[in-house]
Motif scaffolding. Sequence first.
Motif, PDB file in Angstrom:
ATOM      1  N   ALA A   1      -5.028   4.660   5.219  1.00  0.00           N
ATOM      2  CA  ALA A   1      -3.588   3.935   5.014  1.00  0.00           C
ATOM      3  C   ALA A   1      -3.588   3.351   6.328  1.00  0.00           C
ATOM      4  CB  ALA A   1      -2.762   4.941   4.624  1.00  0.00           C
TER       5      ALA A   1
ATOM      6  N   ASN B   1     -14.998   3.534   1.710  1.00  0.00           N
ATOM      7  CA  ASN B   1     -14.055   3.619   2.669  1.00  0.00           C
ATOM      8  C   ASN B   1     -14.788   3.080   3.838  1.00  0.00           C
ATOM      9  OD1 ASN B   1     -11.540   4.467   1.708  1.00  0.00           O
ATOM     10  ND2 ASN B   1     -12.075   6.554   2.087  1.00  0.00           N
TER      11      ASN B   1
ATOM     12  N   LEU C   1      -6.750  10.307   3.797  1.00  0.00           N
ATOM     13  CA  LEU C   1      -5.963   9.438   3.382  1.00  0.00           C
ATOM     14  C   LEU C   1      -5.142   8.605   4.203  1.00  0.00           C
ATOM     15  CD1 LEU C   1      -4.228   7.823   0.958  1.00  0.00           C
ATOM     16  CD2 LEU C   1      -2.877  10.003   0.641  1.00  0.00           C
TER      17      LEU C   1
ATOM     18  N   THR D   1      -5.917   4.285  -6.401  1.00  0.00           N
ATOM     19  CA  THR D   1      -7.231   4.795  -5.595  1.00  0.00           C
ATOM     20  C   THR D   1      -6.975   6.276  -5.721  1.00  0.00           C
ATOM     21  OG1 THR D   1      -7.156   2.824  -4.406  1.00  0.00           O
ATOM     22  CG2 THR D   1      -8.381   4.617  -3.563  1.00  0.00           C
TER      23      THR D   1
ATOM     24  N   HIS E   1      -8.464   9.362  -3.882  1.00  0.00           N
ATOM     25  CA  HIS E   1      -9.008   9.936  -2.619  1.00  0.00           C
ATOM     26  C   HIS E   1      -9.501  11.252  -2.998  1.00  0.00           C
ATOM     27  CE1 HIS E   1      -7.531   6.727  -0.067  1.00  0.00           C
ATOM     28  NE2 HIS E   1      -6.847   6.453  -0.927  1.00  0.00           N
TER      29      HIS E   1
ATOM     30  N   ASN F   1      -1.029  -1.023  -4.190  1.00  0.00           N
ATOM     31  CA  ASN F   1      -2.197  -0.229  -4.369  1.00  0.00           C
ATOM     32  C   ASN F   1      -1.714   1.390  -4.050  1.00  0.00           C
ATOM     33  OD1 ASN F   1      -4.533   1.056  -3.782  1.00  0.00           O
ATOM     34  ND2 ASN F   1      -5.623  -0.003  -2.772  1.00  0.00           N
ATOM     35  N   CYS F   2      -1.523   1.922  -5.196  1.00  0.00           N
ATOM     36  CA  CYS F   2      -0.921   3.661  -5.184  1.00  0.00           C
ATOM     37  C   CYS F   2      -2.437   4.384  -4.792  1.00  0.00           C
ATOM     38  CB  CYS F   2      -0.615   3.857  -6.313  1.00  0.00           C
ATOM     39  SG  CYS F   2       0.698   2.614  -6.910  1.00  0.00           S
ATOM     40  N   ASN F   3      -2.070   5.410  -4.101  1.00  0.00           N
ATOM     41  CA  ASN F   3      -3.059   6.229  -3.562  1.00  0.00           C
ATOM     42  C   ASN F   3      -2.862   7.792  -3.997  1.00  0.00           C
ATOM     43  OD1 ASN F   3      -4.707   4.636  -1.917  1.00  0.00           O
ATOM     44  ND2 ASN F   3      -2.736   4.023  -1.425  1.00  0.00           N
ATOM     45  N   ASP F   4      -3.774   8.430  -4.760  1.00  0.00           N
ATOM     46  CA  ASP F   4      -3.555   9.805  -5.097  1.00  0.00           C
ATOM     47  C   ASP F   4      -2.311  10.145  -5.967  1.00  0.00           C
ATOM     48  OD1 ASP F   4      -6.111  10.599  -4.140  1.00  0.00           O
ATOM     49  OD2 ASP F   4      -5.369  11.554  -2.382  1.00  0.00           O
TER      50      ASP F   4
ATOM     51  N   ALA G   1       1.517   4.902  -0.129  1.00  0.00           N
ATOM     52  CA  ALA G   1       0.835   6.244   0.356  1.00  0.00           C
ATOM     53  C   ALA G   1       1.699   7.428   0.774  1.00  0.00           C
ATOM     54  CB  ALA G   1      -0.489   6.187   1.434  1.00  0.00           C
TER      55      ALA G   1
ATOM     56  N   TYR H   1       0.780  -1.245   0.020  1.00  0.00           N
ATOM     57  CA  TYR H   1      -0.156  -0.086  -0.180  1.00  0.00           C
ATOM     58  C   TYR H   1       0.945   1.434  -0.077  1.00  0.00           C
ATOM     59  CZ  TYR H   1      -4.550   2.163   0.766  1.00  0.00           C
ATOM     60  OH  TYR H   1      -5.618   2.918   0.975  1.00  0.00           O
TER      61      TYR H   1
ATOM     62  N   VAL I   1     -13.116   6.028  -3.461  1.00  0.00           N
ATOM     63  CA  VAL I   1     -13.426   5.941  -2.312  1.00  0.00           C
ATOM     64  C   VAL I   1     -14.783   5.765  -1.757  1.00  0.00           C
ATOM     65  CG1 VAL I   1     -11.105   6.569  -1.363  1.00  0.00           C
ATOM     66  CG2 VAL I   1     -12.800   8.243  -1.593  1.00  0.00           C
TER      67      VAL I   1
END
Length: 482
Positions: free
Chosen positions: A44, A264, A40, A180, A182, A149-152, A28, A26, A231
Motif C-alpha cells: 500500500a 507484488n 500489505l 486483492t 494478500h 482497489n480493496c485489500n484483504d 487498505a 487504494y 499477490v
Amino acid sequence: RRFSWRRGARTSVCIMEGANPMKILYAASEANPFAKSGGLADVAGALPKALVKDGVDARVIMPLYGDLKFRDKLEYVTNYSVPVGWRSQYCGLFKAEVNGVTYYFLDNEYYFKRRGLYGFYDDGERFAFFSRAVLETLFYIDFTPDIINCNDWQTALVPVYLNLYYRHLDKFNRIKTIFTIHNIAYQGKYGTDILEDTCGIGHRDQHIVEYDGCANFMKGAFETADKITTVSPTYAQEILDPWFSYGLDALLREKQYKLCGILNGIDMEANNPATDPHIAFNYDVNNFEEGKAKCKEALQDRFGLNKDGSPVFAMVSRMVGMKGFDLVQSVADGLVDRGIELVILGSGESQYENFFSDLCGRHPGRVGTYIGFEPTLSQEIYAGADAFIMPSKSEPCGLAQMVACRYGTASHHPRDRRSARLHPRLHPRRGQRLHLRGLQRPRAVRCLLPRTGPLLQQGRLEQPYQVRHGVRLQLGCLCQEL
Ligand code: GLC
C-alpha cells in the motif's frame, strides 16, 4: 476492451497517462509509512507511489489509528456521519501527501484509538464501519475513482456496500472494484447475527456475505468485486486447492473467470542499500563485503549483541504461526546454543511476542527482540543480518524475502513446508535449500552464510523486484478491461 498481458507491451501504459489520468482509490487497513503489521503495508506504500509515477491519480485511504506514525503531520479536512447498522457514527477525515500520493485517514476514536491495529473483539464492526466510511468519504472529497482497489477482509465490504447502497447514485454508478487477496487465511468471519445490526446488511441481502453458516466478509467481496487478484500468480492457483484456501476453494473455482495473480514488487528506491539513509554504511555490489560488515556491527550495537564473529540470523514479520514462528520457536534455543545470534522484529500473537521477549532476557548479548513496527529498524536489520529466516507455511508473495535479497542477505526457506512459491529468481538453487531444523547443525550454517557473497555477485542486489513495469502494466490492463 481487452489487452494482451504480454511482458514488455509498453504501449498500453500510455493509456494510463494523459489529460484524464485513471483514478484509483487504494483502500487498505495499513500502509507504509503510517501503520504496518505486515506486507500489505509495504504494497500500500509502494504500489500507489509507482502508479502515480506512471501518471495515474492513485490515492490511499486507511483508518487513523491511535498509534499512527506522523499523526501530528495530518491535515484536518472535514467530518460527517457514517451509518453503521441502525446507528450513525462520527467520521473525521484527515489527509497527508507522501511521495506525490495523497493519503486519506478516517478517524473515529471509539474504533481506532487503541493500541495495535487488529485483534479486538469488535474487529468486524470496526472494519464494517471503515468500509462504509470509505464510500461515504467520496461525497466529501473532490475525487471520484474509476477503480477502488480493496485489500484483504478489512475492506472486503466496500464492494458489497457499493452494490447494495450506492450503485444507483450518479457518482458511484461507474466505479469498478478490484479485491486483492494478500492472505486468504484471514477472511473476516463472524456469527451471522452481526450482519443486520452491526453491518447494516438486511435479511434479503445476507446471502451475499454468508458462507458455511458464518458471515464471511471476504466471500462478500468475491461475490461483488469486478476482479479478484492475488499477490502472485502462483497464489492465484494455490488458493483453488483446499490445502491453501482455508475453505474458500470451491467458491473461488466458481469465480475463476475474474481471478488473476499479479506479482507484488518492492519499492527499489526506499529499499536501496546504496542510498538508504537509515543504515550504518551504504553499499552496493562493489563494496558489499565492507558495507555488510559495518551494518552488522551497527545492528549488533543496536541490540546489544556480542561482536564475537557469530552469524546473525534475522526475522522481520508478523508474529504468527503461518510465517513459521512456531518452527523458529522450537529451534530458537538450539540455534543460540550453537553460536547463532538472533534478531527478531514484529508483532502479532502474544504467545510469540512473549516467547521472543523472554528468549531475549534469557540470552543476553545473543538475542535481540523488538515488538512492534519500526520501518527504519527493519531496514537496519535487513542490511546488517547475515541471513534472513522465514519458514512460512504458505507464502502468498513473500515481500520480506525480496527486501532481504535487495540488501544482499541470504534468505532461507525450508523445504519441508508446502510454501507458496516465491518468485523463482528469489530462490537459491534448489539443492542449496536447507531445513530449518538442519540449521541447528553447524555444517548447515556454514553452507548458508557463504551464499550472501554469490547472491550479490549474481546481481541480486540490482535485480528489479521493484513494483515493476510489468506489474503496473498488468494492473493497468486490468483496470482498462473493467
Ligand atoms: C501478506 C502475505 C505476504 C505478502 C504480503 C503483501 O502479508 O502473507 O506473502 O507478501 O501480504 O502482499
